[in-house]
Scaffold this motif. Structure first.
Motif, mmCIF file in Angstrom:
data_model
loop_
_atom_site.group_PDB
_atom_site.id
_atom_site.type_symbol
_atom_site.label_atom_id
_atom_site.label_comp_id
_atom_site.label_asym_id
_atom_site.label_seq_id
_atom_site.Cartn_x
_atom_site.Cartn_y
_atom_site.Cartn_z
ATOM 1 N N ARG A 191 80.694 -23.620 -72.195
ATOM 2 C CA ARG A 191 80.970 -24.991 -71.948
ATOM 3 C C ARG A 191 80.969 -25.117 -70.392
ATOM 4 O O ARG A 191 80.369 -26.117 -69.892
ATOM 5 C CB ARG A 191 82.544 -25.428 -72.531
ATOM 6 C CG ARG A 191 82.667 -25.329 -73.787
ATOM 7 C CD ARG A 191 84.228 -25.439 -74.367
ATOM 8 N NE ARG A 191 84.462 -26.824 -74.015
ATOM 9 C CZ ARG A 191 85.797 -27.402 -73.601
ATOM 10 N NH1 ARG A 191 86.613 -26.451 -73.770
ATOM 11 N NH2 ARG A 191 86.224 -28.342 -73.257
ATOM 12 N N LEU A 192 81.261 -24.296 -69.790
ATOM 13 C CA LEU A 192 81.366 -24.463 -68.256
ATOM 14 C C LEU A 192 79.843 -24.325 -67.719
ATOM 15 O O LEU A 192 79.524 -24.907 -66.648
ATOM 16 C CB LEU A 192 82.061 -23.184 -67.653
ATOM 17 C CG LEU A 192 83.525 -23.083 -67.498
ATOM 18 C CD1 LEU A 192 84.108 -21.830 -67.048
ATOM 19 C CD2 LEU A 192 84.006 -24.221 -66.776
ATOM 20 N N ASP B 165 77.387 -25.886 -68.744
ATOM 21 C CA ASP B 165 76.816 -27.464 -68.739
ATOM 22 C C ASP B 165 77.979 -28.311 -68.217
ATOM 23 O O ASP B 165 77.705 -29.218 -67.401
ATOM 24 C CB ASP B 165 76.618 -27.749 -70.113
ATOM 25 C CG ASP B 165 75.730 -27.184 -70.862
ATOM 26 O OD1 ASP B 165 74.440 -26.657 -70.193
ATOM 27 O OD2 ASP B 165 75.695 -26.619 -72.050
ATOM 28 N N HIS B 166 79.080 -27.925 -67.989
ATOM 29 C CA HIS B 166 80.362 -28.896 -67.272
ATOM 30 C C HIS B 166 81.068 -27.986 -66.409
ATOM 31 O O HIS B 166 82.126 -27.574 -66.741
ATOM 32 C CB HIS B 166 80.878 -29.397 -68.254
ATOM 33 C CG HIS B 166 80.280 -30.107 -69.111
ATOM 34 N ND1 HIS B 166 79.546 -31.390 -69.275
ATOM 35 C CD2 HIS B 166 79.871 -30.051 -70.715
ATOM 36 C CE1 HIS B 166 78.778 -31.846 -70.017
ATOM 37 N NE2 HIS B 166 79.080 -31.004 -71.101
ATOM 38 N N ALA C 55 82.852 -28.646 -63.875
ATOM 39 C CA ALA C 55 83.821 -29.214 -63.481
ATOM 40 C C ALA C 55 85.049 -28.838 -64.535
ATOM 41 O O ALA C 55 86.269 -29.562 -64.178
ATOM 42 C CB ALA C 55 83.953 -30.850 -63.334
ATOM 43 N N LEU C 56 84.923 -28.642 -65.624
ATOM 44 C CA LEU C 56 85.847 -28.354 -66.697
ATOM 45 C C LEU C 56 86.910 -27.638 -66.079
ATOM 46 O O LEU C 56 88.191 -27.409 -66.541
ATOM 47 C CB LEU C 56 85.156 -27.585 -67.940
ATOM 48 C CG LEU C 56 86.151 -27.426 -69.081
ATOM 49 C CD1 LEU C 56 86.845 -28.366 -69.595
ATOM 50 C CD2 LEU C 56 85.419 -26.420 -69.859
ATOM 51 N N ASP D 268 90.265 -29.308 -65.238
ATOM 52 C CA ASP D 268 90.685 -30.044 -66.017
ATOM 53 C C ASP D 268 91.916 -29.160 -66.728
ATOM 54 O O ASP D 268 91.628 -28.434 -67.896
ATOM 55 C CB ASP D 268 89.868 -30.516 -67.161
ATOM 56 C CG ASP D 268 90.469 -31.362 -68.496
ATOM 57 O OD1 ASP D 268 91.736 -31.742 -68.372
ATOM 58 O OD2 ASP D 268 89.503 -31.754 -69.290
ATOM 59 N N ASP E 222 92.642 -29.394 -70.630
ATOM 60 C CA ASP E 222 91.999 -29.018 -71.664
ATOM 61 C C ASP E 222 92.588 -27.577 -72.617
ATOM 62 O O ASP E 222 92.922 -26.538 -71.823
ATOM 63 C CB ASP E 222 90.309 -28.482 -70.994
ATOM 64 C CG ASP E 222 89.498 -27.599 -71.878
ATOM 65 O OD1 ASP E 222 88.818 -28.684 -72.562
ATOM 66 O OD2 ASP E 222 89.438 -26.539 -72.262
#
Length: 471
Positions: free
Chosen positions: A97-98, A100-101, A103-104, A107, A110
């Motif tokens: 997930r990181l 592609d994102h 900035a996660l 969060d 999450d």
């Protein structure tokens, strides 16, 4: 279509680098998290015998690599030590997930990030508990040399992650740390790993523990007793590893009566226990053999000063005159220190004065003994005494005189020019300040520069005095 599961074998339960390399390769190959089975250690896997892909993961080309936030690496390197067997898969899913994102990682809401962060926090707590609650006991081996044995039961796979700390802290001792999951053995030069052990293999009480229990009882302060906080920081399961904890039930039982007597005796902080504790510690230090420096030295030079001093001055080590007299800072460097303290408005009689190393290290030159700088192992071996002095005196401010003293306080190398003139908050919420050692001024041949550096030294002490006055 049947799902093909690829088994990824890791060298051990704490193999972060192995996981990191395999996770990078799998992510670049586009392998979903549910198509990987992470297998640490040598155990065989037959859970997916009908659908296993045992082929190695494809290699990573430098041009195909990708970056992730540094915080993920920090969290993952801790979380990988957790006992949860799903940690490898959870970390890999988060990595996908990181990619592609990025900035996660910011969060905090999450769910998967919170689970991983919770694992990392639990591991860090376990690392701290091992450092705080592990106790060595002396055993005399067949060749008449001492070895120090400790038993600990970690909750997570932290043994190897903690190895460097104990090697640095007890570099001059021969020791073994036994746990159910593995063991570490240090011979003073090389660290060896061994299999898990049973508590019965650990050493029993040694003669030093009677002195240690007496010291612990003497510093026990019932007015500061908070049973709930104590149990939170030092759960009962660690008590069996530490000699002093055998005293806790009786000390707690008598705490209320002792506190009442203390309050009736004085409205100020009680000094009797502190003085007795320092005296007991001093007597123990006279027999210190934690490093080889005791052999050529005349005697242990322990700290001196009020047991309730707000200011502690820490030097490097005793010099030639201190070694002969048995008192800190009585030689030429001590005279410079006394003059500078007076100019800064600090009364030395109100400060606790000690050294990072308690024995004089020197090189013989005919009839003269020339100062030799203590090494990291000697500073680490003697840090135990400094830590105990701090725990008894509980100074609000500590001035480190020189790089060796600063290293002993901060447990890391310190550059004086970068650190002087500003407070450094320590774990116990006291403030450390750093300046040069007065002997540095003695070694400056140019009179003009020596005067300039002396003025800077006085200015450092004056800034500390102003800080003490302000607070």
């Amino acid at each position: 279509m049947e799902k093909i599961v690829r088994v990824v074998r890791l060298a051990a339960e704490d193999d972060f680098e192995g996981w990191r390399s395999a996770a990078r390769s799998a992510a670049l190959a586009g392998i979903p998290a549910e198509h990987l089975h992470w297998q640490p250690g040598e155990a065989t896997t037959d859970l997916f015998a009908a659908s296993i892909n045992s082929a190695p993961l494809p290699p990573v080309a430098p041009a195909d690599d990708f970056a992730v936030p540094r915080r993920f690496i920090d969290v993952a390197s801790d979380a990988i030590l957790h006992v949860d067997p799903s940690r490898f898969a959870q970390l890999y899913a988060l990595l996908l997930r990181l990619r592609d994102h990025p900035a996660l990682m910011g969060d905090e809401a999450d769910p998967s990030l919170r689970r991983i962060s919770g694992m990392a926090a639990a591991v860090r707590r376990d690392i701290h508990k091992m450092r705080a609650f592990l106790r060595f006991r002396e055993v005399i081996e067949a060749d008449r040399t001492p070895r120090y044995i400790a038993w600990f039961e970690p909750e997570h796979h932290i043994l190897r992650a903690n190895a460097g700390f104990f090697v640095r802290r007890f570099a001059t001792m021969r020791w073994s740390i036994l746990t159910p999951r593995g063991s570490l053995h240090w011979d003073g030069a090389t660290l060896h790993e061994g299999p898990g052990a049973h508590r019965s293999e650990a050493a029993g009480d040694d003669p030093v523990e009677a002195v240690w229990k007496s010291y612990y009882a003497s510093i026990f302060n019932p007015a500061r007793l908070k049973i709930g906080t104590m149990l939170k920081e030092m759960p009962r399961k660690y008590w069996k590893n530490m000699p002093e904890t055998a005293l806790i039930p009786s000390l707690i039982a008598g705490a209320e009566a002792r506190e009442k007597n203390m309050v009736e005796a004085a409205r100020i902080r009680p000094l009797g226990d502190g003085r007795a504790a320092l005296e007991a510690l001093r007597e123990e230090a006279l027999c210190c053999h934690r490093c080889p420096l005791w052999k050529p030295a005349t005697q242990t030079v322990f700290g001196e000063g009020p047991a309730d001093a707000h200011l502690m001055l820490v030097g490097e080590q005793p010099g030639d005159q201190e070694d002969l007299a048995g008192h800190p800072f009585v030689g030429p460097a001590g005279k410079i220190l006394d003059r500078a303290l007076a100019e800064a408005g600090i009364d030395r009689a109100n400060a606790y004065v000690t050294n990072a190393v308690k024995h004089f290290k020197f090189e013989p030159r005919g009839k003269r003994r020339l100062h030799a700088k203590p090494n990291n192992g000697e500073i680490s071996a003697c840090r135990w005494w400094l830590d105990q002095e701090r725990s008894i005196v509980r100074p609000r401010f500590i001035m480190a005189l020189g790089a060796s003293a600063a290293q002993a306080l901060l447990d890391r190398p310190v550059t004086i020019t970068r650190s002087r003139g500003q407070p450094i908050l320590l774990d116990d919420e006291s403030e450390a300040w750093v300046t040069v050692h007065p002997s540095f001024l003695l070694r400056i041949p140019d009179e003009t520069r020596r005067a300039e550096e002396y003025s800077r030294f006085v200015a450092d002490l004056t800034a500390l005095k102003d800080r003490i006055t302000a607070l």
